[in-house]
Design a protein around this motif. Sequence first.
Motif, mmCIF file in Angstrom:
data_model
loop_
_atom_site.group_PDB
_atom_site.id
_atom_site.type_symbol
_atom_site.label_atom_id
_atom_site.label_comp_id
_atom_site.label_asym_id
_atom_site.label_seq_id
_atom_site.Cartn_x
_atom_site.Cartn_y
_atom_site.Cartn_z
ATOM 1 N N ALA A 183 0.824 -1.210 0.000
ATOM 2 C CA ALA A 183 0.000 0.000 0.000
ATOM 3 C C ALA A 183 0.861 1.264 0.000
ATOM 4 O O ALA A 183 0.593 2.217 -0.737
ATOM 5 N N SER A 184 1.885 1.282 0.840
ATOM 6 C CA SER A 184 2.733 2.468 0.916
ATOM 7 C C SER A 184 3.516 2.670 -0.378
ATOM 8 O O SER A 184 3.694 3.810 -0.840
ATOM 9 N N SER A 185 3.973 1.560 -0.984
ATOM 10 C CA SER A 185 4.692 1.674 -2.257
ATOM 11 C C SER A 185 3.779 2.200 -3.360
ATOM 12 O O SER A 185 4.163 3.083 -4.149
ATOM 13 N N LEU A 186 2.537 1.663 -3.411
ATOM 14 C CA LEU A 186 1.580 2.124 -4.415
ATOM 15 C C LEU A 186 1.221 3.590 -4.201
ATOM 16 O O LEU A 186 1.117 4.373 -5.162
ATOM 17 N N LEU A 187 1.056 3.976 -2.945
ATOM 18 C CA LEU A 187 0.728 5.368 -2.635
ATOM 19 C C LEU A 187 1.855 6.307 -3.050
ATOM 20 O O LEU A 187 1.616 7.386 -3.607
ATOM 21 N N LEU A 188 3.092 5.896 -2.823
ATOM 22 C CA LEU A 188 4.228 6.718 -3.218
ATOM 23 C C LEU A 188 4.323 6.843 -4.741
ATOM 24 O O LEU A 188 4.667 7.910 -5.261
ATOM 25 N N VAL A 189 4.008 5.752 -5.442
ATOM 26 C CA VAL A 189 4.026 5.799 -6.912
ATOM 27 C C VAL A 189 2.967 6.775 -7.422
ATOM 28 O O VAL A 189 3.233 7.619 -8.295
ATOM 29 N N LEU A 190 1.754 6.678 -6.874
ATOM 30 C CA LEU A 190 0.680 7.588 -7.292
ATOM 31 C C LEU A 190 1.016 9.037 -6.934
ATOM 32 O O LEU A 190 0.762 9.964 -7.720
ATOM 33 N N LEU A 191 1.586 9.232 -5.753
ATOM 34 C CA LEU A 191 1.982 10.577 -5.342
ATOM 35 C C LEU A 191 3.075 11.116 -6.252
ATOM 36 O O LEU A 191 3.062 12.300 -6.631
ATOM 37 N N GLY A 192 4.014 10.252 -6.613
ATOM 38 C CA GLY A 192 5.080 10.675 -7.522
ATOM 39 C C GLY A 192 4.542 11.063 -8.886
ATOM 40 O O GLY A 192 4.978 12.057 -9.481
ATOM 41 N N ILE A 193 3.570 10.290 -9.403
ATOM 42 C CA ILE A 193 2.962 10.625 -10.696
ATOM 43 C C ILE A 193 2.222 11.958 -10.615
ATOM 44 O O ILE A 193 2.322 12.798 -11.519
ATOM 45 N N ALA A 194 1.484 12.165 -9.514
ATOM 46 C CA ALA A 194 0.743 13.417 -9.353
ATOM 47 C C ALA A 194 1.691 14.616 -9.260
ATOM 48 O O ALA A 194 1.449 15.663 -9.868
ATOM 49 N N VAL A 195 2.768 14.438 -8.499
ATOM 50 C CA VAL A 195 3.747 15.526 -8.380
ATOM 51 C C VAL A 195 4.405 15.805 -9.722
ATOM 52 O O VAL A 195 4.601 16.972 -10.108
ATOM 53 N N PHE A 196 4.734 14.752 -10.456
ATOM 54 C CA PHE A 196 5.357 14.924 -11.774
ATOM 55 C C PHE A 196 4.437 15.665 -12.735
ATOM 56 O O PHE A 196 4.858 16.600 -13.424
ATOM 57 N N LEU A 197 3.162 15.245 -12.790
ATOM 58 C CA LEU A 197 2.213 15.897 -13.698
ATOM 59 C C LEU A 197 1.964 17.347 -13.287
ATOM 60 O O LEU A 197 1.866 18.241 -14.138
ATOM 61 N N GLY A 198 1.858 17.593 -11.966
ATOM 62 C CA GLY A 198 1.667 18.967 -11.498
ATOM 63 C C GLY A 198 2.854 19.845 -11.824
ATOM 64 O O GLY A 198 2.701 20.984 -12.275
ATOM 65 N N ALA A 199 4.062 19.305 -11.593
ATOM 66 C CA ALA A 199 5.271 20.070 -11.913
ATOM 67 C C ALA A 199 5.380 20.323 -13.412
ATOM 68 O O ALA A 199 5.767 21.411 -13.845
ATOM 69 N N LEU A 200 5.014 19.315 -14.218
ATOM 70 C CA LEU A 200 5.055 19.473 -15.672
ATOM 71 C C LEU A 200 4.082 20.556 -16.133
ATOM 72 O O LEU A 200 4.415 21.379 -17.001
ATOM 73 N N LEU A 201 2.889 20.574 -15.534
ATOM 74 C CA LEU A 201 1.900 21.595 -15.886
ATOM 75 C C LEU A 201 2.394 22.990 -15.514
ATOM 76 O O LEU A 201 2.274 23.940 -16.294
ATOM 77 N N ILE A 202 2.966 23.115 -14.319
ATOM 78 C CA ILE A 202 3.456 24.423 -13.861
ATOM 79 C C ILE A 202 4.628 24.892 -14.716
ATOM 80 O O ILE A 202 4.666 26.059 -15.163
ATOM 81 N N LEU A 203 5.572 23.992 -14.973
ATOM 82 C CA LEU A 203 6.744 24.363 -15.759
ATOM 83 C C LEU A 203 6.360 24.722 -17.193
ATOM 84 O O LEU A 203 6.970 25.605 -17.805
ATOM 85 N N THR A 204 5.366 24.037 -17.737
ATOM 86 C CA THR A 204 4.914 24.358 -19.092
ATOM 87 C C THR A 204 4.214 25.706 -19.133
ATOM 88 O O THR A 204 4.367 26.474 -20.094
ATOM 89 N N SER A 205 3.459 26.015 -18.094
ATOM 90 C CA SER A 205 2.652 27.235 -18.084
ATOM 91 C C SER A 205 3.467 28.491 -17.800
ATOM 92 O O SER A 205 3.140 29.562 -18.318
ATOM 93 N N LEU A 206 4.520 28.379 -16.979
ATOM 94 C CA LEU A 206 5.248 29.576 -16.549
ATOM 95 C C LEU A 206 5.824 30.385 -17.708
ATOM 96 O O LEU A 206 5.609 31.607 -17.777
ATOM 97 N N PRO A 207 6.570 29.790 -18.654
ATOM 98 C CA PRO A 207 7.082 30.599 -19.775
ATOM 99 C C PRO A 207 5.972 31.200 -20.632
ATOM 100 O O PRO A 207 6.099 32.332 -21.108
#
Length: 226
Positions: A149-173
């Motif tokens: 459960a903890s491993s799966l949660l970390l994977v999902l959290l990592g994907i969410a953080v990656f997608l959020g960071a990608l959205l922010i980095l794409t939008s800023l410029p």
Amino acid sequence: MDYLEGALLGRIWSDTDYENRRHTGVWLWSSFAFWLLTAALVLRMNRAGTLPWPGGSSFWFALTLLLVIVLPLLSRFYYRLPLIARFPVLALHALKYATALLAIWSWFVPSTRVDTENLLPALLQFLDDTAGSFIERNTEMNQVFGLIASSLLLVLLGIAVFLGALLILTSLPILYLKLVTLAQALSDRLHVGAEALFHRLRYRIRHLFANRPQRTEKEIVHEASR
């Protein structure tokens, strides 16, 4: 040519349909190019310790502001110019965006110098203190289920953080370049408003003097004899 005129001159001065079309692909590629150049500049900063151009961020911001103020004077006469003389005007508009990017790079890139020798150990220590401790604690409490459960949660959290960071980095410029475009649009409207006010005042002054009563020759002679 129409695309460049619409993109650089803006809505007020261009007679193209640029504003009526979507340019999502162009903005996404612009964002990608921005971060690619940023990565190259950060790498140079950490290797050579300098940027490949002189001047600080305040200089480039001031130059950008100067271009934003001056360019409406040139854009107003753009379509009256011969074709060969239009390219320098478009080049100045492109230079405005270049100086805006140089300003942000001159401010941001020097602060990205890192200790590369200690970067990897520090990253591994951070992961061990956060993700490793989280998995270990849940494994002790729930055994195999806690590990999964903890491993799966970390994977999902990592994907969410990656997608959020990608959205922010794409939008800023994109947002930054649109902010420069908005500043130019406001400058254009101020120029048009000031020009309209000037013509209105000149018309009223001319109208006032045109309706001013003229003195007769007898009045002039009478006034001179007094």
